[in-house]
Design a protein around this motif. Structure first.
Motif, mmCIF file in Angstrom:
data_model
loop_
_atom_site.group_PDB
_atom_site.id
_atom_site.type_symbol
_atom_site.label_atom_id
_atom_site.label_comp_id
_atom_site.label_asym_id
_atom_site.label_seq_id
_atom_site.Cartn_x
_atom_site.Cartn_y
_atom_site.Cartn_z
ATOM 1 N N GLU A 175 3.806 2.851 -14.064
ATOM 2 C CA GLU A 175 4.678 1.812 -13.497
ATOM 3 C C GLU A 175 3.940 0.982 -12.444
ATOM 4 N N THR A 176 2.983 1.592 -11.718
ATOM 5 C CA THR A 176 2.187 0.778 -10.786
ATOM 6 C C THR A 176 1.351 -0.237 -11.555
ATOM 7 N N SER A 177 0.828 0.170 -12.710
ATOM 8 C CA SER A 177 0.059 -0.787 -13.525
ATOM 9 C C SER A 177 0.952 -1.931 -13.975
ATOM 10 N N LEU A 178 2.213 -1.630 -14.298
ATOM 11 C CA LEU A 178 3.154 -2.684 -14.682
ATOM 12 C C LEU A 178 3.326 -3.675 -13.548
ATOM 13 N N GLY A 179 3.374 -3.171 -12.309
ATOM 14 C CA GLY A 179 3.521 -4.068 -11.161
ATOM 15 C C GLY A 179 2.402 -5.081 -11.072
ATOM 16 N N TYR A 180 1.169 -4.638 -11.317
ATOM 17 C CA TYR A 180 0.044 -5.570 -11.237
ATOM 18 C C TYR A 180 -0.089 -6.412 -12.495
ATOM 19 N N PHE A 181 0.452 -5.930 -13.624
ATOM 20 C CA PHE A 181 0.497 -6.782 -14.815
ATOM 21 C C PHE A 181 1.427 -7.971 -14.594
ATOM 22 N N ILE A 226 9.622 0.228 -8.705
ATOM 23 C CA ILE A 226 8.257 0.385 -8.185
ATOM 24 C C ILE A 226 7.410 -0.811 -8.596
ATOM 25 N N ALA A 227 7.464 -1.149 -9.886
ATOM 26 C CA ALA A 227 6.693 -2.291 -10.386
ATOM 27 C C ALA A 227 7.147 -3.583 -9.722
ATOM 28 N N LEU A 228 8.458 -3.761 -9.601
ATOM 29 C CA LEU A 228 8.979 -4.984 -8.997
ATOM 30 C C LEU A 228 8.592 -5.078 -7.517
ATOM 31 N N ALA A 229 8.635 -3.943 -6.813
ATOM 32 C CA ALA A 229 8.264 -3.951 -5.394
ATOM 33 C C ALA A 229 6.787 -4.272 -5.214
ATOM 34 N N ILE A 230 5.937 -3.690 -6.062
ATOM 35 C CA ILE A 230 4.497 -3.956 -5.973
ATOM 36 C C ILE A 230 4.213 -5.424 -6.271
ATOM 37 N N ALA A 231 4.826 -5.946 -7.330
ATOM 38 C CA ALA A 231 4.597 -7.353 -7.692
ATOM 39 C C ALA A 231 5.123 -8.288 -6.611
ATOM 40 N N ALA A 232 6.324 -7.997 -6.085
ATOM 41 C CA ALA A 232 6.927 -8.883 -5.080
ATOM 42 C C ALA A 232 6.117 -8.883 -3.783
ATOM 43 N N TRP A 270 0.825 -1.208 0.000
ATOM 44 C CA TRP A 270 0.000 0.000 0.000
ATOM 45 C C TRP A 270 0.860 1.259 0.000
ATOM 46 N N GLY A 271 1.907 1.246 0.833
ATOM 47 C CA GLY A 271 2.752 2.433 0.940
ATOM 48 C C GLY A 271 3.447 2.773 -0.368
ATOM 49 N N VAL A 272 4.040 1.766 -1.019
ATOM 50 C CA VAL A 272 4.713 1.994 -2.301
ATOM 51 C C VAL A 272 3.708 2.473 -3.350
ATOM 52 N N TYR A 273 2.527 1.845 -3.361
ATOM 53 C CA TYR A 273 1.517 2.200 -4.360
ATOM 54 C C TYR A 273 1.043 3.645 -4.183
ATOM 55 N N ILE A 274 0.719 4.041 -2.955
ATOM 56 C CA ILE A 274 0.230 5.411 -2.712
ATOM 57 C C ILE A 274 1.309 6.422 -3.070
ATOM 58 N N TRP A 275 2.536 6.161 -2.625
ATOM 59 C CA TRP A 275 3.631 7.084 -2.949
ATOM 60 C C TRP A 275 3.831 7.188 -4.459
ATOM 61 N N ALA A 276 3.808 6.055 -5.152
ATOM 62 C CA ALA A 276 4.057 6.053 -6.591
ATOM 63 C C ALA A 276 2.978 6.830 -7.342
ATOM 64 N N VAL A 277 1.714 6.622 -6.981
ATOM 65 C CA VAL A 277 0.625 7.330 -7.659
ATOM 66 C C VAL A 277 0.760 8.831 -7.463
ATOM 67 N N ASN A 278 1.009 9.263 -6.227
ATOM 68 C CA ASN A 278 1.102 10.701 -5.945
ATOM 69 C C ASN A 278 2.429 11.308 -6.384
ATOM 70 N N SER A 279 3.343 10.458 -6.868
ATOM 71 C CA SER A 279 4.627 10.956 -7.387
ATOM 72 C C SER A 279 4.695 10.870 -8.902
ATOM 73 N N GLY A 280 3.580 10.544 -9.551
ATOM 74 C CA GLY A 280 3.552 10.540 -11.016
ATOM 75 C C GLY A 280 4.045 9.268 -11.661
ATOM 76 N N HIS A 281 3.850 8.106 -11.001
ATOM 77 C CA HIS A 281 4.313 6.832 -11.570
ATOM 78 C C HIS A 281 3.151 5.839 -11.706
#
Length: 356
Positions: free
Chosen positions: A127-133, A179-185, A113-124
């Motif tokens: 890349e978050t979508s890549l993590g869930y792909f 970011i994507a790797l952290a979300i996926a992992a 959750w923390g990585v995802y919220i930070w990434a969205v509000n930081s313009g990424h």
């Protein structure tokens, strides 16, 4: 109407297909439609999350995360109270190993959750979508490395293509897509832990947010003591949006639980791609994030890997259904032959018709 004690009789329709008759239930069709609607709602909300977090600015990612944990527990407690689903708590408290796994799950999903919220509000957002792909591919990797599962050839192909995709994306970003790797992992680890815990979606969320509650509350108290909290300093609308983090966390999970009991896993597996598709579209069309050629190439490789993985999963499910149907037919034939063999001579058999 009931058929036996406590069992409902379902009105049935007999449909002729390929020389065989199959029974379809009106209620079964309704359940399937309800499951699809709930599944689309769940993954749709998850896919539209990037529209919500920017509304909470100027609140930082740490405070948003803490509010999400606190108000998620409040929301899920209300749902448990309405549905009166408390009987799972006492047995769980007597299982320290299971409680330890829940604590691990709560920690990992907090990181997610923390990585995802930070990434969205930081313009990424892209890349978050890549993590869930790539999450299904990361889950396969965990299955091999942790559970010692054996992969089919097509799954190995998908994993190989996904590794190539990460290399291409690393070149495109100038660094690994962390970011994507952290979300996926983190989400794959969380899925593995949830599988071992074995609680339902609502119960699991209640247990995990109960673990998160005190640390999250401590963070909010600390920020408030330093005058850095935005909970009451940005107006009533902002306060309501922070309170709403609990509802938007609980609602898709409840909807997903309703879908999971009504739909086959193959359908759930297809629906899971809705969330990253929505996130990817939002990143491009709403947040106008850059997509140079190297990133398109990397995403194309990821989509190719997912296409191979999906095809293999559908083929395996079809083979499994065929084998199960054949086993049932053989068992039915063996049962009929056994009855015929022991039937006394001269006793007429009542006319029957089997409906498959």
């Amino acid at each position: 109407m009931t058929d036996g004690p406590g069992r409902r009789y379902l009105p049935q329709v007999v449909v002729e297909t390929s020389g065989r008759r199959r029974v379809e239930s009106h209620e079964s069709k309704t359940e399937t439609r309800t499951g699809l609607l709930c599944g689309v709602l769940a993954y749709g909300i998850w896919g539209l999350f990037p529209l919500y977090w920017p509304l909470l600015e100027p609140t930082g990612a740490v405070e948003i995360l803490a509010h999400r944990m606190v108000w998620s527990l409040a929301a899920v407690t209300v749902v448990l109270a309405v549905t009166r689903r408390w009987d799972w708590i006492r047995p769980l408290l007597r299982q320290p190993k299971r409680l330890g796994m829940i604590a691990v799950g709560a920690t990992v999903i907090s990181l997610n959750w923390g990585v995802y919220i930070w990434a969205v509000n930081s313009g990424h957002v892209v890349e978050t979508s890549l993590g869930y792909f790539i999450n299904p591919l990361a889950t396969i990797a965990f299955g091999v490395l942790v559970l010692r599962e054996r992969l089919r050839p097509a799954q190995w192909v998908a994993v190989g293509v996904s590794v190539a995709a990460v290399v291409v994306l690393a070149v495109g970003y100038g660094k690994p897509p962390w970011i994507a790797l952290a979300i996926a992992a983190t989400f794959s680890t969380y899925s593995l832990v949830k599988k071992k815990v074995g609680l339902g979606g609502l119960e699991s969320m209640a247990a995990e947010t109960a673990v998160q509650f005190l640390p999250a509350l401590a963070v909010l108290v600390f920020l408030g003591s330093r005058g850095e909290s935005t909970f009451t300093s940005e107006g009533g609308g902002h306060t309501l949006l922070l309170l709403g983090t609990g509802a938007i966390t609980a609602l898709p999970l409840i909807s997903f639980g309703a879908a999971a009991v009504r739909l086959p896993l193959s359908v759930i597996g297809m629906l899971q791609y809705l969330a990253p598709i929505f996130q990817f579209a939002l990143g491009l069309l709403v947040f106008h994030e850059a997509m140079p050629a190297e990133r398109w190439a990397g995403f194309a490789l990821v989509w190719l890997a997912l296409a191979v993985l999906t095809w293999d999963a559908l083929r395996a499910a079809r083979i499994s259904r065929t084998e199960l149907r054949n086993a049932r037919l053989k068992a039915a034939e063996a049962a009929v032959e056994g009855v015929t063999a022991v039937e006394p001579a001269g006793v007429a058999e009542a006319p029957t018709k089997a409906v498959n």
